[in-house]
Write a protein that holds these residues in place. Sequence first.
Motif, PDB file in Angstrom:
ATOM      1  N   LEU A  35       0.918  -1.296  -0.077  1.00 34.69           N
ATOM      2  CA  LEU A  35       0.001  -0.056  -0.061  1.00 34.69           C
ATOM      3  C   LEU A  35       1.053   1.243   0.163  1.00 34.69           C
ATOM      4  O   LEU A  35       0.508   2.091  -0.722  1.00 34.69           O
ATOM      5  N   ARG A  36       1.869   1.416   0.922  1.00 37.29           N
ATOM      6  CA  ARG A  36       2.809   2.329   0.932  1.00 37.29           C
ATOM      7  C   ARG A  36       3.575   2.729  -0.521  1.00 37.29           C
ATOM      8  O   ARG A  36       3.688   3.741  -0.930  1.00 37.29           O
ATOM      9  N   ALA A  39       1.040   4.213  -2.685  1.00 41.94           N
ATOM     10  CA  ALA A  39       0.810   5.436  -2.504  1.00 41.94           C
ATOM     11  C   ALA A  39       1.897   6.485  -3.041  1.00 41.94           C
ATOM     12  O   ALA A  39       2.007   7.566  -3.510  1.00 41.94           O
ATOM     13  N   ALA A  45      -2.758   9.614  -0.706  1.00 39.80           N
ATOM     14  CA  ALA A  45      -2.439   8.993   0.719  1.00 39.80           C
ATOM     15  C   ALA A  45      -2.925   7.493   0.800  1.00 39.80           C
ATOM     16  O   ALA A  45      -4.071   7.225   0.388  1.00 39.80           O
ATOM     17  N   PRO A  46      -2.176   6.856   1.736  1.00 40.62           N
ATOM     18  CA  PRO A  46      -2.821   5.305   1.719  1.00 40.62           C
ATOM     19  C   PRO A  46      -4.363   5.160   2.419  1.00 40.62           C
ATOM     20  O   PRO A  46      -5.169   4.290   1.974  1.00 40.62           O
ATOM     21  N   SER A  47      -4.700   6.140   3.344  1.00 43.56           N
ATOM     22  CA  SER A  47      -6.133   6.430   3.714  1.00 43.56           C
ATOM     23  C   SER A  47      -7.052   6.589   2.574  1.00 43.56           C
ATOM     24  O   SER A  47      -8.081   6.057   2.614  1.00 43.56           O
ATOM     25  N   GLN A  48      -6.814   7.304   1.658  1.00 38.63           N
ATOM     26  CA  GLN A  48      -7.407   7.495   0.484  1.00 38.63           C
ATOM     27  C   GLN A  48      -7.672   6.389  -0.599  1.00 38.63           C
ATOM     28  O   GLN A  48      -8.386   6.070  -1.111  1.00 38.63           O
ATOM     29  N   HIS A  50      -7.193   3.223   0.275  1.00 40.71           N
ATOM     30  CA  HIS A  50      -7.743   1.854   0.676  1.00 40.71           C
ATOM     31  C   HIS A  50      -9.183   1.610  -0.028  1.00 40.71           C
ATOM     32  O   HIS A  50      -9.593   0.724  -0.570  1.00 40.71           O
ATOM     33  N   PRO A  51     -10.071   2.711   0.181  1.00 42.02           N
ATOM     34  CA  PRO A  51     -11.353   2.547  -0.269  1.00 42.02           C
ATOM     35  C   PRO A  51     -11.494   2.061  -1.668  1.00 42.02           C
ATOM     36  O   PRO A  51     -12.449   1.615  -2.550  1.00 42.02           O
TER      37      PRO A  51
END
Length: 270
Positions: A35-36, A39, A45-48, A50-51
Motif C-alpha cells: 500500500l505504501r 501511495a 495517501a494510503p487512507s484515501q 484503501h477504499p
Amino acid sequence: MSDEKPAKTQRRVQTVETAGAILRAFARTPQPMKLRELADATGIAPSQLHPYLVSLRNADLVEQIEGALYTLGPFALELGLARLRGQDAYPEAIRRIGELAEATDLMVAISVWGAHGTTIVYVRDSPKLIHSYVRPGNIFQLSLTATGRLFAAFLPVARTDALIRAEFEALESSQSAHYGIDEAWFRDRLETIRARGYETTTDIPIPGVSAIAAPVFDHTQRLQLGITLIGPSPAVDMHPNGTAITRLTDFTEKLSADLGYYREDTGADR
C-alpha cells in the motif's frame, strides 16, 4: 459580436480518473506493491487509497496476494487482451502516418521483415518529391540503409545473420567499401542503434537523400514495423532534439505503447 458558442466543458468523474491513475501505476510496475509503495507511485495517501482498492478488488481489477501485496486482477487482464485483439500494427501505422508526414514535410515509409529482408510495404509521399525509388516491394539493404540497420539491431541474430554476412560478401568490393563500412563497424553501429532507439543515414546510399528510421514494437516486446522518414538531405534535421527525430520517435513510441509494448530493455531477445 461573434455568434460562435463557447466550447462546452465536458463533465469529469474524479473518482474514475483516480481509479485510472491507480491502475496505471500497477501497469507500470512489474511486481506486486504494498500500500505504501502504491501511495508513493500515485501520490495518493494510503487512507484515501484503501477504499479505491476495495472497490477495484470487488470489480476484479485488482487483487490482494500474500496478505499485504496488491497487483492487477483477472478482469484487468481481460481488458488488456480485448484491447490487443483490436490493435494491429500495420493498419494502425497507415491510419496515423498522414499526420507524421504533414508534421515533418517528409516522405514516410513503413517496412516489415520479409523473406528477403527489410521490405517496404507502404509509402506516404511528401510534397518535396525525391528521386529515391522508394516504393512498396523494394528491399532496404541491411548494411547501408537506416531501415535495414534498424531491423538488424532489433531482430534476433538468428533471423538476420545469414543475410548480413551474404550482403557484406556481395558488397565487399563495391558499395560498402566505397562508404567505408565494414562488418566490424556495422556490428558496433547496431549497439548504438539499440541504445538510442533509432538510426540515421545522410547521403547514403543515395547522394542527396537522408533518412531516419525508428522501431514499432508490440505487446510481445518484438519488432513489428520500421517507420522511416526520407527526404532531401538539406530538409532533414538530424539533430537528436530536432523536429524530425523527435516527431518520429514520439510517433513510434506512442504506437508501440498502444500495441501493448512496455519498454523493459533496449533490444530484442538476442
